[in-house]
Design a protein around this motif. Structure first.
Motif, PDB file in Angstrom:
ATOM      1  N   TRP A   1      48.400  26.416  23.793  1.00  8.84           N
ATOM      2  CA  TRP A   1      48.179  25.055  24.300  1.00  8.84           C
ATOM      3  C   TRP A   1      46.976  24.919  25.202  1.00  8.84           C
ATOM      4  CZ3 TRP A   1      50.138  20.728  22.397  1.00  8.84           C
ATOM      5  CH2 TRP A   1      51.207  20.858  21.508  1.00  8.84           C
TER       6      TRP A   1
ATOM      7  N   ARG B   1      44.131  25.695  24.520  1.00  4.35           N
ATOM      8  CA  ARG B   1      43.044  25.173  23.692  1.00  4.35           C
ATOM      9  C   ARG B   1      42.996  23.663  23.708  1.00  4.35           C
ATOM     10  NH1 ARG B   1      43.287  27.513  17.806  1.00  4.35           N
ATOM     11  NH2 ARG B   1      42.168  25.574  17.525  1.00  4.35           N
ATOM     12  N   TYR B   2      44.122  23.051  24.024  1.00  6.87           N
ATOM     13  CA  TYR B   2      44.182  21.589  24.022  1.00  6.87           C
ATOM     14  C   TYR B   2      44.188  21.047  25.442  1.00  6.87           C
ATOM     15  CZ  TYR B   2      45.424  22.649  19.224  1.00  6.87           C
ATOM     16  OH  TYR B   2      45.402  23.122  17.958  1.00  6.87           O
ATOM     17  N   LYS B   3      43.806  21.886  26.390  1.00  6.49           N
ATOM     18  CA  LYS B   3      43.757  21.498  27.816  1.00  6.49           C
ATOM     19  C   LYS B   3      45.137  21.104  28.329  1.00  6.49           C
ATOM     20  CE  LYS B   3      39.034  19.829  28.096  1.00  6.49           C
ATOM     21  NZ  LYS B   3      38.538  20.426  29.328  1.00  6.49           N
TER      22      LYS B   3
ATOM     23  N   ARG C   1      49.080  20.104  15.548  1.00 10.63           N
ATOM     24  CA  ARG C   1      47.672  20.413  15.868  1.00 10.63           C
ATOM     25  C   ARG C   1      46.838  19.136  15.888  1.00 10.63           C
ATOM     26  NH1 ARG C   1      46.755  25.696  12.168  1.00 10.63           N
ATOM     27  NH2 ARG C   1      47.287  27.262  13.740  1.00 10.63           N
ATOM     28  N   GLU C   2      47.094  18.275  14.904  1.00 14.90           N
ATOM     29  CA  GLU C   2      46.273  17.072  14.833  1.00 14.90           C
ATOM     30  C   GLU C   2      46.492  16.178  16.064  1.00 14.90           C
ATOM     31  OE1 GLU C   2      46.151  15.112  11.048  1.00 14.90           O
ATOM     32  OE2 GLU C   2      45.501  13.236  11.997  1.00 14.90           O
TER      33      GLU C   2
ATOM     34  N   ALA D   1      47.660  17.088  18.906  1.00 12.32           N
ATOM     35  CA  ALA D   1      47.222  17.814  20.114  1.00 12.32           C
ATOM     36  C   ALA D   1      45.713  17.687  20.289  1.00 12.32           C
ATOM     37  CB  ALA D   1      47.645  19.271  20.034  1.00 12.32           C
ATOM     38  N   ARG D   2      44.988  17.691  19.169  1.00 15.09           N
ATOM     39  CA  ARG D   2      43.526  17.504  19.265  1.00 15.09           C
ATOM     40  C   ARG D   2      43.200  16.129  19.824  1.00 15.09           C
ATOM     41  NH1 ARG D   2      43.295  20.651  14.491  1.00 15.09           N
ATOM     42  NH2 ARG D   2      43.478  18.826  13.153  1.00 15.09           N
ATOM     43  N   LYS D   3      43.964  15.140  19.396  1.00 13.25           N
ATOM     44  CA  LYS D   3      43.727  13.788  19.925  1.00 13.25           C
ATOM     45  C   LYS D   3      44.037  13.739  21.418  1.00 13.25           C
ATOM     46  CE  LYS D   3      44.417  11.334  15.608  1.00 13.25           C
ATOM     47  NZ  LYS D   3      45.466  10.765  14.741  1.00 13.25           N
TER      48      LYS D   3
ATOM     49  N   ARG E   1      43.776  16.224  23.434  1.00  9.56           N
ATOM     50  CA  ARG E   1      42.692  16.919  24.132  1.00  9.56           C
ATOM     51  C   ARG E   1      41.502  15.972  24.341  1.00  9.56           C
ATOM     52  NH1 ARG E   1      40.461  21.861  21.109  1.00  9.56           N
ATOM     53  NH2 ARG E   1      39.825  20.204  19.734  1.00  9.56           N
ATOM     54  N   ARG E   2      41.183  15.201  23.301  1.00 11.84           N
ATOM     55  CA  ARG E   2      40.078  14.245  23.448  1.00 11.84           C
ATOM     56  C   ARG E   2      40.367  13.267  24.574  1.00 11.84           C
ATOM     57  NH1 ARG E   2      39.288  14.661  17.925  1.00 11.84           N
ATOM     58  NH2 ARG E   2      40.627  12.913  17.322  1.00 11.84           N
TER      59      ARG E   2
ATOM     60  N   THR F   1      40.098  15.077  27.945  1.00  8.52           N
ATOM     61  CA  THR F   1      38.707  15.380  28.268  1.00  8.52           C
ATOM     62  C   THR F   1      37.985  14.130  28.749  1.00  8.52           C
ATOM     63  OG1 THR F   1      38.770  16.970  26.488  1.00  8.52           O
ATOM     64  CG2 THR F   1      36.609  16.453  27.383  1.00  8.52           C
TER      65      THR F   1
END
Lengths: 506, 363
Positions: A396, A398-400, A443-444, A446-448, A450-451, A454
């Motif tokens: 996790w 990786r996704y902040k 994952r998908e 989680a990437r959102k 993270r964005r 950030t």
């Protein structure tokens, strides 16, 4: 199992094995009873494309020992209603039900509701009372008991009323042993999560203390109804084959194969019979038990069946999932993802995943995981569930994301056959196909997330930077003006404006 | 004796006020011209501190640092520095004094928060470095106070006491070395030497035993590591009155260092001058005294030995006397306190040890 049925009645069988249906102890039992009846109520309304209105009331009736009390459970819905001639069987005969077809529905085999009624009868010896109308001229009221040995309904009383107001729906009311105080957290959590995946439903719950819990719909939109489909050849077992043969009107194997399975047409049927070396003209009703077993193996071995399509599934959809999460948790951020349909062992399934951050998502030192199967919240045995394993296996950072953040993860799997690991239907097995879909979905989202994190971090940092400059530059101006003995302070607006241009530079 | 210090003081105050005003004007000018203000000062990092054998103290090298208000990490300390300059200007021009603690609290009246005392102290040190004056010049004093006793007449220059004189034997506990004393004129003395003592107990014993009379000495209590005001005062006694200075401390590496800071200054004050008395001498207790006088001792501890090895390499300790004593300490692995002479009776240190040592150091 098939052989057991020949020896004792289905009702008797489940009476003896009530543990496997989730009626293990008084607290699990009351939870399971509420859950089964609420799911039936939701299904009854949805099958009409009506936003469900479900009213649930639990009344305390008396003590029943140290760890158990008697409660009266009443569940009302605005659903399709049960045709009068089916009422006795639908509520007092095990293995009779409207869900005995292949499409996604909350319950399967129409077992849960009757199991609850059966449990109520054996713990309190009270009949169940049913009121139902399909919205036509009459309302039917029944008082029923189950003849456990013979698996037959006993009608104690029957009344017919004139339906002046055009009411439609079903009311089920019966007494059962349970322990509400113990089950309360799970029951309330169940309602909250049910409201979350059914944002188009009104749920009203009155608990034994008279407390009212109300979950109000926020949308009239409902997911599309699933189409009924035939079973896919890869997904059949011996029991299902036997049942298909029993009900088929066809008298030769070619017609039987062609008409009994999903995505099998003339060509495929021919090729398959050739492959499995079965005479097309053979009468399916005359297959021996050994031949049926062989047929099942051949169906699984033949590699050229087309994959199932997902028309028989009714996922919630990204929009409704999002609406439901927003309604119940009011998070700062939510991302949802619906995966494309996939299959495991001939069963189509769709995975829907969401992640929510902040708002009313509690901080618990670990992620909140909400699991759903065919829109039913799964509340027990979380640690054994495939979703939890997938979540735990991910990196996790990786996704902040850290466990102390207020994060909730939602995993909804819908399928004609949910790969439950146990009959209790509380957690989903580690099927590699299912695992992969869950992982990719998480994952998908989680990437959102993270964005989002950030960007927010960036905005925060920028705001903080600006705050520091606009706090201190005027002070520098003021003190240097005094020190220098000047009259008016220098104009620093330009400096403060220019700070923005520097961006990240320090 | 001619009153010269007052004149110097007035000149110096003027100079200080001007330099503070110039700093303000520079920053004002930078901002008025649309630039982020910045200042430059010598770096105080350890790589930029050198020992200058010529003037016998630590000095800062050529490395300079620039503080700019454009830098997000500098803007707060920069503001604190400008405020400190402003506050010092107020103090100096109104002839008021303040303590380091005071400064820390006063900042809050201007919505200038310092995280802690240490932060405000370090900003004050920055200001010293930028302008090349010590905080006492801006009328900011530390809390710690030491004392002086002996036949010295001073004349106050502080507001309300101008022209009043005081003889420093007038109070048997000694007179506190505070802002009023350090800014006084040194008018008249019969003393011919200064004896600085680390500890209050012995300072009092010396007064009781009339050391000031018997040895014609001004006695200074450093109370541990001498505060800057005390070091500056000792320096004035040495340079204005031409009195030799002898320092007596405990017989251990920490005592040696108290003497050394008075003589050669500290690395912390490398940006300042006028605090050192290079001709002052360490009178004891020496390691060799422990042997010669058979003094009661404690064993050297780990930290003491580590410290001795550090001192051995320190340029301020290259004098043969220092090196001999460090080696002796390391050899005997013992230390002692000033009070240890009391094993021979309370007056022994004054009757026997002190006269012998003073004549040794003279010769």
């Amino acid at each position: 199992m098939a052989q057991t049925f020949e020896e004792i009645s289905a009702a008797d069988f489940f009476y003896r094995n009530r543990d496997i249906a989730g009626f293990t102890n008084p607290s699990r039992a009351i939870f399971a009873a509420v859950r089964e009846l609420v799911e039936n109520a939701l299904d009854a309304a949805e099958s009409l494309r009506m936003p469900p209105d479900v009213y649930i009331r639990l009344l305390f009736e008396g003590e029943a020992g140290k760890e158990a009390q008697i409660y009266r459970l009443r569940v009302e819905d605005n659903g399709i209603g049960v045709p009068p001639r089916h009422i006795p069987s639908a509520f007092a005969q095990v293995f009779f039900g409207s869900k005995y077809k292949l499409k996604q529905a909350r319950g399967t085999f129409g077992l849960g509701g009757k199991m609850a009624i059966l449990y109520g009868q054996i713990t309190t010896h009270q009949p169940v009372s049913i009121v139902s109308s399909t919205g036509r001229a009459r309302i039917y009221m029944y008082r029923l008991m189950i003849d456990i040995q013979r698996n037959r309904p006993l009608i104690l009383d029957r009344k017919v009323l004139i339906n002046k107001e055009g009411w439609r729906g079903t009311v089920v009311e019966f007494s059962l042993e349970g322990n509400y105080l113990r089950a309360m957290p799970k029951i309330l959590e169940y309602f909250k999560q049910t409201a979350l995946v059914n944002p188009y439903a009104n749920l009203t719950f009155v608990d034994p203390k008279g407390r009212l819990y109300k979950f109000t719909r926020v949308t009239e939109k409902m997911p599309d109804l699933p189409e009924e489909t035939l079973p896919h050849p890869y997904g059949v077992d011996v029991e299902l084959l036997q049942r298909l043969i029993q009900v088929t009107p066809y008298r030769n194997m070619f017609e039987f194969i062609k008409n009994s399975f999903h995505r099998v047409g003339e060509t495929t049927a021919h090729k398959f019979l050739e492959f499995s070396n079965i005479r097309p003209s053979k009468n399916p009703k005359k297959l021996s038990h050994e031949e049926i077993v062989r047929l099942m193996h051949m169906l699984k071995q033949y590699e050229e069946f087309l994959p199932p399509n997902a028309g028989c599934l009714s996922p919630l959809g990204e929009e409704l999932l999002k609406v439901g999460i927003m309604k119940e948790l009011k998070p700062e951020f939510v991302a949802v993802c619906q995966r494309r349909p996939a299959t495991y062992a001939g069963h189509p399934f769709i995975t829907e995943v969401a992640i929510a951050y902040g708002g009313e998502v509690p901080k618990k030192g670990d992620f909140i995981v909400c699991r759903f199967a065919n829109r039913i919240p799964l509340l027990y045995d979380e640690a054994s569930d495939v979703s939890v394993r997938v979540i735990k296996s991910m990196n996790w950072r990786r996704y902040k994301v850290t466990p102390d953040m207020p994060i909730a993860i939602f995993v909804h799997i819908c399928s004609t056959k949910i790969p439950y690991k146990t009959v209790g239907k509380e957690f989903i097995a580690d099927r590699p196909e299912v695992k992969k879909e869950i992982l990719n979905g998480i994952r998908e989202v989680a990437r959102k997330l993270r964005r989002f994190l950030t960007r927010r971090e960036h905005v925060d940092r920028e705001r903080k930077r600006m705050g520091i400059f606009s706090k201190y530059l005027p002070k520098i101006a003021r003190f240097s003006t005094e020190l220098a003995g000047e009259e008016k302070p220098p104009d620093i607006r330009k400096l403060i404006r220019s700070v923005k241009k520097f961006g990240e530079e320090v | 004796m001619v009153k010269k210090y007052k004149g110097i003081m007035i000149e110096k105050k003027k100079e200080i006020l001007t330099s503070l005003e110039n700093l303000g004007a520079k920053i004002y000018g930078q901002m008025d011209n649309g630039f982020f203000p910045w200042i430059e000062m010598p770096s105080r990092s350890t790589e930029n501190i050198y020992y200058d054998p010529q003037i016998r103290q630590f000095i800062l090298g050529d490395k300079r640092v620039r503080r700019s208000a454009r830098n997000i990490r500098h803007v707060k300390p920069f503001t604190q520095l400008v405020w400190t300059a402003y506050f010092s200007h107020e103090l100096t021009s109104q002839r008021k004094t303040s303590t380091l603690r005071d400064v820390y609290y006063s900042a809050q009246a201007y919505e200038m928060k310092f995280k802690d005392q240490q932060e405000s102290n370090s900003i004050i040190t920055d200001l010293e470095t930028v302008l090349g004056f010590s905080r006492e010049d801006f009328n900011i004093f530390p809390e710690e106070r030491s004392a002086v006793f002996g036949d010295l007449t001073i004349e106050y220059t502080v507001p309300g006491y101008e022209g009043k004189t005081l003889n420093l034997t007038s109070h048997p506990d000694g007179v506190m070395i505070g802002p009023a004393l350090t800014s006084s004129e040194l008018v008249k003395t019969t003393a011919d030497k200064v004896i600085a003592i680390e500890k209050g107990g012995l300072f009092t014993r010396f007064i009781e035993e009339n050391v000031h009379k018997r040895f014609n000495a001004i006695l200074v209590l450093t109370a541990g590591q001498a505060p800057r005001a005390t070091r500056q005062f000792i320096k004035r006694l040495n340079s204005e009155l031409k009195l030799p200075v002898y320092i007596f401390t405990d017989g251990d590496p920490w005592g040696m260092h108290i003497a050394t800071v008075i003589i050669s200054g500290s690395a912390n004050a490398a940006h300042l001058r006028e605090l050192t008395t290079p001709d002052a001498k360490w009178g004891g207790v020496w390691a060799t005294d422990i042997i010669n006088y058979k003094l009661p001792t404690d064993p050297l501890e780990e930290v003491d030995i580590k410290r001795l090895h550090e001192l051995q390499r320190d340029p301020r300790y290259k004098d043969p006397l220092w090196q001999r004593e460090i080696k002796t300490f390391l050899r005997i692995k013992k230390k002692c306190e000033l009070e240890s002479f009391s094993r021979y009776g309370l007056a022994y240190v004054v009757n026997e040890y002190l006269p012998r040592r003073l004549s040794e150091l003279k010769g």
